[in-house]
Design a protein around this motif. Structure first.
Motif, mmCIF file in Angstrom:
data_model
loop_
_atom_site.group_PDB
_atom_site.id
_atom_site.type_symbol
_atom_site.label_atom_id
_atom_site.label_comp_id
_atom_site.label_asym_id
_atom_site.label_seq_id
_atom_site.Cartn_x
_atom_site.Cartn_y
_atom_site.Cartn_z
ATOM 1 N N GLY A 1 0.824 -1.196 0.000
ATOM 2 C CA GLY A 1 0.000 0.000 0.000
ATOM 3 C C GLY A 1 0.860 1.249 0.000
ATOM 4 N N ALA A 2 0.300 2.346 -0.562
ATOM 5 C CA ALA A 2 1.068 3.590 -0.661
ATOM 6 C C ALA A 2 0.143 4.786 -0.476
ATOM 7 N N ARG A 3 0.676 5.814 0.185
ATOM 8 C CA ARG A 3 -0.016 7.092 0.298
ATOM 9 C C ARG A 3 0.451 7.966 -0.860
ATOM 10 N N VAL A 4 -0.460 8.350 -1.751
ATOM 11 C CA VAL A 4 -0.070 9.058 -2.960
ATOM 12 C C VAL A 4 -0.307 10.561 -2.866
ATOM 13 N N TYR A 5 -1.302 10.993 -2.059
ATOM 14 C CA TYR A 5 -1.545 12.427 -1.936
ATOM 15 C C TYR A 5 -2.408 12.692 -0.713
ATOM 16 N N LYS A 6 -1.838 13.315 0.293
ATOM 17 C CA LYS A 6 -2.544 13.666 1.526
ATOM 18 C C LYS A 6 -3.325 12.469 2.056
ATOM 19 N N GLY A 7 -4.651 12.512 1.985
ATOM 20 C CA GLY A 7 -5.450 11.421 2.542
ATOM 21 C C GLY A 7 -5.760 10.310 1.569
ATOM 22 N N LEU A 8 -5.190 10.345 0.361
ATOM 23 C CA LEU A 8 -5.481 9.338 -0.651
ATOM 24 C C LEU A 8 -4.469 8.204 -0.596
ATOM 25 N N HIS A 9 -4.971 6.975 -0.427
ATOM 26 C CA HIS A 9 -4.127 5.782 -0.372
ATOM 27 C C HIS A 9 -4.572 4.805 -1.460
ATOM 28 N N ILE A 10 -3.610 4.092 -2.016
ATOM 29 C CA ILE A 10 -3.915 3.022 -2.956
ATOM 30 C C ILE A 10 -3.138 1.777 -2.532
ATOM 31 N N GLY A 11 -3.614 0.620 -2.968
ATOM 32 C CA GLY A 11 -2.939 -0.622 -2.618
ATOM 33 C C GLY A 11 -3.321 -1.740 -3.560
ATOM 34 N N ALA A 12 -2.498 -2.784 -3.596
ATOM 35 C CA ALA A 12 -2.750 -3.948 -4.440
ATOM 36 C C ALA A 12 -2.145 -5.171 -3.768
ATOM 37 N N GLY A 13 -2.667 -6.342 -4.130
ATOM 38 C CA GLY A 13 -2.157 -7.565 -3.520
ATOM 39 C C GLY A 13 -2.455 -8.790 -4.363
ATOM 40 N N LEU A 14 -1.922 -9.920 -3.907
ATOM 41 C CA LEU A 14 -2.126 -11.211 -4.543
ATOM 42 C C LEU A 14 -2.682 -12.185 -3.525
ATOM 43 N N ASP A 15 -3.771 -12.840 -3.890
ATOM 44 C CA ASP A 15 -4.386 -13.871 -3.059
ATOM 45 C C ASP A 15 -3.953 -15.219 -3.618
ATOM 46 N N VAL A 16 -3.119 -15.933 -2.855
ATOM 47 C CA VAL A 16 -2.542 -17.194 -3.325
ATOM 48 C C VAL A 16 -3.271 -18.349 -2.652
ATOM 49 N N LEU A 17 -3.843 -19.224 -3.459
ATOM 50 C CA LEU A 17 -4.560 -20.400 -2.960
ATOM 51 C C LEU A 17 -3.895 -21.657 -3.492
#
Length: 297
Positions: free
Chosen positions: A169-185
């Motif tokens: 996850g990353a904070r890109v601008y003030k209160g705006l955050h974005i994130g990504a992930g992988l669900d491994v089964l």
């Protein structure tokens, strides 16, 4: 009823009744039971909160707000109690007529070990890892079921599997955050060949491989100055455990052999594509309100 009393009674009634609304059991242990004790106690309405290690599952965009390190580990136990299934076919008479009756469900209790860690690489970037390990003595199992016996396949078999989450996850601008992930089964894939002659011994050939399958997910979190936050989370569909079953049987007579062949393609695990919209507000130190609305394809 006085207007003031009615004004407070209706919202309180909605708050009490909404958690009891029935929903479809998910196809993985984290989707069925939740992840992290705090998120589970909040009914899974956590996408706009995500301020501990459970963000790795609910919304990776919340990871940067955790800080340096957040670590969690726990054990879950869920007692299974289903009502009797009534008015179903339980057998047939010698003449072939169906026998209608009731069937008691015999489902095993579920539980396992879950944990995770979030590590802040800087003030604006954080990594998250989470896992779920079922308490059963196996990681994958193939089991046949009597076709005349009603069974909650989605609940009984599929939640008992190992799951792994890796996210950033990353904070890109003030209160705006974005994130990504992988669900491994993890689950078996392959072919089962069955040969069943009427006379003699049959054979079963298994060619199964235990392989991982990866499904991506991503989230967005916006935190306002008044302690209110909004979230959007997208999770791609997950397929796991494609098994092809080939059946070759034969009815043998003294001068004639009649072959019977069939094929079945099965999917051991499936979870649909989904989008979740979240809202959360913390009016004080002792209260935290949150709401999630999810669409499943």
């Amino acid at each position: 009823m006085p207007p003031l009393v009615w004004r407070w009674t209706l919202p309180l009634l909605l708050v009490v009744l909404l958690p009891t609304w029935p929903h479809v059991s998910g196809a993985s242990p984290l989707e069925t039971y939740g992840y992290g004790s705090r998120a589970i106690s909040m009914g899974g309405a956590y996408s706009a909160v995500s301020d501990d290690f459970a963000a790795a599952f609910y919304n990776p965009a919340g990871l940067p707000q955790i800080g340096d390190v957040d670590l969690g580990f726990g054990m879950t136990f869920f007692n299974t109690n289903f009502n009797t299934i009534q008015n179903v076919v339980v057998g047939e008479t010698p003449g072939g007529e169906p026998i209608i009756g009731d069937v008691d469900t015999s489902l095993s209790d579920n539980g396992g070990f879950m944990g995770g860690v979030s590590v802040g690489l800087s003030e604006d970037i954080a990594l998250g890892v989470g896992f779920y390990l079922p308490s059963t003595h196996y990681l994958a199992r193939l089991q046949t079921q009597n076709q005349r016996e009603p069974n909650f396949i989605w609940y009984e078999k599929r939640p008992k599997r190992f799951a792994l989450l890796v996210s950033v996850g990353a904070r890109v601008y003030k209160g705006l955050h974005i994130g990504a992930g992988l669900d491994v089964l993890f689950g078996p894939e392959g072919v089962v060949n069955v040969r069943v002659p009427v006379t003699g011994e049959g054979t079963v050939d298994l060619a199964l491989t235990f392989r991982p399958r990866i499904a991506p997910y991503a989230g967005l979190l916006y935190k306002m100055k008044n302690d209110m936050s909004f979230a959007v989370v997208y999770k791609d569909r997950k397929n796991q455990g494609e098994v092809d079953i080939n059946l070759n049987a034969s009815i043998e007579y003294p001068l004639l052999t009649i072959p019977i062949a069939g094929k079945m393609e099965s999917m051991i695990f499936y979870s649909p594509r989904q989008v979740t919209f979240g809202w959360a507000w913390k009016p004080g130190e002792r209260f935290h309100l949150s709401f999630d609305l999810a669409w499943l394809q």
